[in-house]
Design a protein around this motif. Sequence first.
Motif, PDB file in Angstrom:
ATOM      1  N   VAL A  62       0.535  -8.363 -11.339  1.00 50.79           N
ATOM      2  CA  VAL A  62      -0.807  -7.948 -11.763  1.00 50.79           C
ATOM      3  C   VAL A  62      -1.279  -6.834 -10.830  1.00 50.79           C
ATOM      4  O   VAL A  62      -1.490  -7.034  -9.638  1.00 50.79           O
ATOM      5  N   GLU A  63      -1.424  -5.640 -11.408  1.00 55.41           N
ATOM      6  CA  GLU A  63      -1.712  -4.433 -10.623  1.00 55.41           C
ATOM      7  C   GLU A  63      -3.035  -3.839 -11.102  1.00 55.41           C
ATOM      8  O   GLU A  63      -3.426  -4.011 -12.248  1.00 55.41           O
ATOM      9  N   ASP A  64      -3.729  -3.128 -10.199  1.00 61.74           N
ATOM     10  CA  ASP A  64      -4.981  -2.492 -10.602  1.00 61.74           C
ATOM     11  C   ASP A  64      -4.713  -1.239 -11.441  1.00 61.74           C
ATOM     12  O   ASP A  64      -5.286  -1.044 -12.498  1.00 61.74           O
ATOM     13  N   ILE A  65      -3.820  -0.374 -10.940  1.00 58.60           N
ATOM     14  CA  ILE A  65      -3.614   0.908 -11.617  1.00 58.60           C
ATOM     15  C   ILE A  65      -2.190   1.402 -11.405  1.00 58.60           C
ATOM     16  O   ILE A  65      -1.636   1.244 -10.318  1.00 58.60           O
ATOM     17  N   ILE A  66      -1.622   1.961 -12.465  1.00 56.94           N
ATOM     18  CA  ILE A  66      -0.341   2.654 -12.312  1.00 56.94           C
ATOM     19  C   ILE A  66      -0.654   4.140 -12.323  1.00 56.94           C
ATOM     20  O   ILE A  66      -1.235   4.666 -13.269  1.00 56.94           O
ATOM     21  N   ASP A  67      -0.313   4.774 -11.216  1.00 54.53           N
ATOM     22  CA  ASP A  67      -0.589   6.207 -11.074  1.00 54.53           C
ATOM     23  C   ASP A  67       0.765   6.924 -11.206  1.00 54.53           C
ATOM     24  O   ASP A  67       1.206   7.218 -12.309  1.00 54.53           O
ATOM     25  N   THR A  68       1.456   7.161 -10.097  1.00 55.22           N
ATOM     26  CA  THR A  68       2.784   7.773 -10.193  1.00 55.22           C
ATOM     27  C   THR A  68       3.858   6.742 -10.556  1.00 55.22           C
ATOM     28  O   THR A  68       4.956   7.114 -10.952  1.00 55.22           O
ATOM     29  N   GLY A  69       3.549   5.466 -10.366  1.00 60.63           N
ATOM     30  CA  GLY A  69       4.528   4.414 -10.632  1.00 60.63           C
ATOM     31  C   GLY A  69       5.403   4.105  -9.426  1.00 60.63           C
ATOM     32  O   GLY A  69       6.249   3.217  -9.476  1.00 60.63           O
ATOM     33  N   THR A  70       5.163   4.837  -8.316  1.00 63.66           N
ATOM     34  CA  THR A  70       6.004   4.665  -7.119  1.00 63.66           C
ATOM     35  C   THR A  70       5.979   3.219  -6.610  1.00 63.66           C
ATOM     36  O   THR A  70       7.028   2.641  -6.321  1.00 63.66           O
ATOM     37  N   THR A  71       4.790   2.645  -6.513  1.00 64.42           N
ATOM     38  CA  THR A  71       4.658   1.304  -5.933  1.00 64.42           C
ATOM     39  C   THR A  71       5.545   0.313  -6.683  1.00 64.42           C
ATOM     40  O   THR A  71       6.403  -0.338  -6.078  1.00 64.42           O
ATOM     41  N   LEU A  72       5.335   0.226  -7.989  1.00 62.58           N
ATOM     42  CA  LEU A  72       6.076  -0.798  -8.731  1.00 62.58           C
ATOM     43  C   LEU A  72       7.552  -0.461  -8.853  1.00 62.58           C
ATOM     44  O   LEU A  72       8.394  -1.361  -8.866  1.00 62.58           O
ATOM     45  N   PHE A  87      -9.575  10.588  -9.678  1.00 66.07           N
ATOM     46  CA  PHE A  87      -9.542   9.541  -8.656  1.00 66.07           C
ATOM     47  C   PHE A  87     -10.731   8.616  -8.910  1.00 66.07           C
ATOM     48  O   PHE A  87     -11.881   9.047  -8.902  1.00 66.07           O
ATOM     49  N   ILE A  88     -10.436   7.372  -9.162  1.00 67.45           N
ATOM     50  CA  ILE A  88     -11.494   6.433  -9.541  1.00 67.45           C
ATOM     51  C   ILE A  88     -11.651   5.328  -8.493  1.00 67.45           C
ATOM     52  O   ILE A  88     -10.718   5.039  -7.734  1.00 67.45           O
ATOM     53  N   ILE A  89     -12.838   4.730  -8.519  1.00 66.68           N
ATOM     54  CA  ILE A  89     -13.180   3.694  -7.531  1.00 66.68           C
ATOM     55  C   ILE A  89     -13.975   2.585  -8.218  1.00 66.68           C
ATOM     56  O   ILE A  89     -14.525   2.785  -9.289  1.00 66.68           O
ATOM     57  N   SER A 125       0.837  -1.207   0.000  1.00 68.26           N
ATOM     58  CA  SER A 125       0.000   0.000   0.000  1.00 68.26           C
ATOM     59  C   SER A 125       0.866   1.250   0.000  1.00 68.26           C
ATOM     60  O   SER A 125       1.952   1.276   0.573  1.00 68.26           O
ATOM     61  N   SER A 126       0.378   2.276  -0.694  1.00 70.55           N
ATOM     62  CA  SER A 126       1.111   3.548  -0.730  1.00 70.55           C
ATOM     63  C   SER A 126       0.161   4.737  -0.621  1.00 70.55           C
ATOM     64  O   SER A 126       0.601   5.868  -0.561  1.00 70.55           O
ATOM     65  N   TYR A 127      -1.160   4.454  -0.626  1.00 74.03           N
ATOM     66  CA  TYR A 127      -2.138   5.540  -0.651  1.00 74.03           C
ATOM     67  C   TYR A 127      -2.785   5.798   0.687  1.00 74.03           C
ATOM     68  O   TYR A 127      -3.083   4.884   1.440  1.00 74.03           O
ATOM     69  N   GLU A 128      -3.008   7.078   0.984  1.00 74.56           N
ATOM     70  CA  GLU A 128      -3.873   7.466   2.098  1.00 74.56           C
ATOM     71  C   GLU A 128      -4.881   8.428   1.513  1.00 74.56           C
ATOM     72  O   GLU A 128      -4.499   9.472   0.983  1.00 74.56           O
ATOM     73  N   SER A 136      -3.836   2.657 -16.443  1.00 75.83           N
ATOM     74  CA  SER A 136      -2.656   3.509 -16.311  1.00 75.83           C
ATOM     75  C   SER A 136      -3.140   4.946 -16.444  1.00 75.83           C
ATOM     76  O   SER A 136      -3.893   5.268 -17.373  1.00 75.83           O
ATOM     77  N   LYS A 137      -2.748   5.790 -15.486  1.00 72.62           N
ATOM     78  CA  LYS A 137      -3.227   7.183 -15.526  1.00 72.62           C
ATOM     79  C   LYS A 137      -2.328   8.033 -16.398  1.00 72.62           C
ATOM     80  O   LYS A 137      -1.107   7.928 -16.320  1.00 72.62           O
ATOM     81  N   ARG A 138      -2.978   8.896 -17.209  1.00 68.83           N
ATOM     82  CA  ARG A 138      -2.194   9.838 -18.017  1.00 68.83           C
ATOM     83  C   ARG A 138      -1.901  11.050 -17.148  1.00 68.83           C
ATOM     84  O   ARG A 138      -2.783  11.827 -16.811  1.00 68.83           O
ATOM     85  N   GLY A 147     -12.543  -3.276  -7.370  1.00 68.59           N
ATOM     86  CA  GLY A 147     -11.344  -3.493  -6.558  1.00 68.59           C
ATOM     87  C   GLY A 147     -10.686  -2.224  -6.048  1.00 68.59           C
ATOM     88  O   GLY A 147     -10.032  -2.229  -5.011  1.00 68.59           O
ATOM     89  N   LEU A 148     -10.884  -1.125  -6.782  1.00 65.12           N
ATOM     90  CA  LEU A 148     -10.232   0.136  -6.381  1.00 65.12           C
ATOM     91  C   LEU A 148     -11.030   0.804  -5.265  1.00 65.12           C
ATOM     92  O   LEU A 148     -12.264   0.910  -5.344  1.00 65.12           O
ATOM     93  N   ASP A 149     -10.330   1.288  -4.248  1.00 59.15           N
ATOM     94  CA  ASP A 149     -11.022   1.838  -3.073  1.00 59.15           C
ATOM     95  C   ASP A 149     -10.719   3.310  -2.851  1.00 59.15           C
ATOM     96  O   ASP A 149      -9.774   3.872  -3.408  1.00 59.15           O
ATOM     97  N   TYR A 150     -11.537   3.900  -1.991  1.00 56.74           N
ATOM     98  CA  TYR A 150     -11.194   5.165  -1.352  1.00 56.74           C
ATOM     99  C   TYR A 150     -11.417   4.899   0.126  1.00 56.74           C
ATOM    100  O   TYR A 150     -12.551   4.607   0.548  1.00 56.74           O
TER     101      TYR A 150
HETATM  102  P1  IMP Z   1       1.370   4.537  -7.697  1.00 61.01           P
HETATM  103  O1  IMP Z   1       2.363   3.932  -6.768  1.00 61.01           O
HETATM  104  O2  IMP Z   1       1.311   6.041  -7.565  1.00 61.01           O
HETATM  105  O3  IMP Z   1       1.535   4.095  -9.146  1.00 61.01           O
HETATM  106  O4  IMP Z   1      -0.059   4.101  -7.211  1.00 61.01           O
HETATM  107  C1  IMP Z   1      -0.423   2.813  -7.255  1.00 61.01           C
HETATM  108  C2  IMP Z   1      -1.502   2.438  -6.248  1.00 61.01           C
HETATM  109  O5  IMP Z   1      -2.220   3.555  -5.719  1.00 61.01           O
HETATM  110  C3  IMP Z   1      -2.515   1.618  -6.962  1.00 61.01           C
HETATM  111  O6  IMP Z   1      -2.142   0.264  -6.953  1.00 61.01           O
HETATM  112  C4  IMP Z   1      -3.778   1.900  -6.198  1.00 61.01           C
HETATM  113  O7  IMP Z   1      -3.865   0.998  -5.127  1.00 61.01           O
HETATM  114  C5  IMP Z   1      -3.609   3.302  -5.696  1.00 61.01           C
HETATM  115  N1  IMP Z   1      -4.295   4.275  -6.602  1.00 61.01           N
HETATM  116  C6  IMP Z   1      -3.731   5.122  -7.471  1.00 61.01           C
HETATM  117  N2  IMP Z   1      -4.655   5.860  -8.121  1.00 61.01           N
HETATM  118  C7  IMP Z   1      -5.854   5.450  -7.626  1.00 61.01           C
HETATM  119  C8  IMP Z   1      -7.220   5.838  -7.927  1.00 61.01           C
HETATM  120  O8  IMP Z   1      -7.537   6.679  -8.769  1.00 61.01           O
HETATM  121  N3  IMP Z   1      -8.172   5.180  -7.214  1.00 61.01           N
HETATM  122  C9  IMP Z   1      -7.895   4.233  -6.260  1.00 61.01           C
HETATM  123  N4  IMP Z   1      -6.637   3.840  -5.983  1.00 61.01           N
HETATM  124  C10 IMP Z   1      -5.622   4.450  -6.657  1.00 61.01           C
END
Ligand code: IMP
Length: 201
Positions: free
Chosen positions: A112-122, A168-170, A82-85, A146-148, A173-176
């Motif tokens: 297998v990932e739900d979403i790549i946002d900043t890419g920090t996690t991977l 920000f999407i939900i 996890s990386s999100y709050e 993958s977010k643009r 599987g994707l949560d808030y």
């Molecule tokens: P990253 O490390 O910034 O690429 O973010 C990756 C993780 O943040 C994802 O695997 C999600 O769990 C979470 N995340 C990023 N954007 C969203 C969003 O729009 N909705 C819900 N979760 C998100």
Amino acid sequence: MLCFQTSIYPPEYEGHLDSLMIKRDTILARVRALASMIHQDYEGRRPVMVCILKGACPFYQHLLDALMDFRQGFLTEFLRVSSYEGTSTTGKVKFSGVFNMEDLKGRDVILVEDIIDTGTTLSEVIPILREQCPSIKSIEICSLLSKRLPNPAKIEAKYVGFSIPNHFIIGYGLDYNELYRDLKDIWVISKAGIEFDSGTL
Ligand code: IMP
Ligand code: MG
């Protein structure tokens, strides 16, 4: 005559959803296409499909289901990260459960990932896997979304379901704050959804 009331989300989420971004049927068709690509690339091999919990769970389930239809062999593993709050990344990746790295020895790995946002996690997960298990044969990423972003993510996924605008999407599987994983489709969260006290549901 019976009259069915149709609602496409649990009634307690009323007002929390702004707009529908991707319908379930569209998601499932694309997941099948991704499975077909993976099958073409891995036919005759048995990649380890690593589910990045919790967000990727429904995607993982449908992806594996489609791989089975293609008679594609695979192994399964699960990694909780996890990386999100709330709606923003903390920039710090937490591993709260890891499988035995030995199991990846000499293997082709697909994360297998739900979403790549900043890419920090991977970008943090991959070096850790390589360091702890140097004999991994290959590592690829399969991300549903993958977010643009103005600054493109530092990480390249070989398989991407959808490239989406920066909302920000939900759902699916994707949560808030742990809510909304139980939505069938993918939605943009509303202002009321962001302001809602998740502890009350
Ligand atoms: P990253 O490390 O910034 O690429 O973010 C990756 C993780 O943040 C994802 O695997 C999600 O769990 C979470 N995340 C990023 N954007 C969203 C969003 O729009 N909705 C819900 N979760 C998100
Ligand atoms: Mg995730």
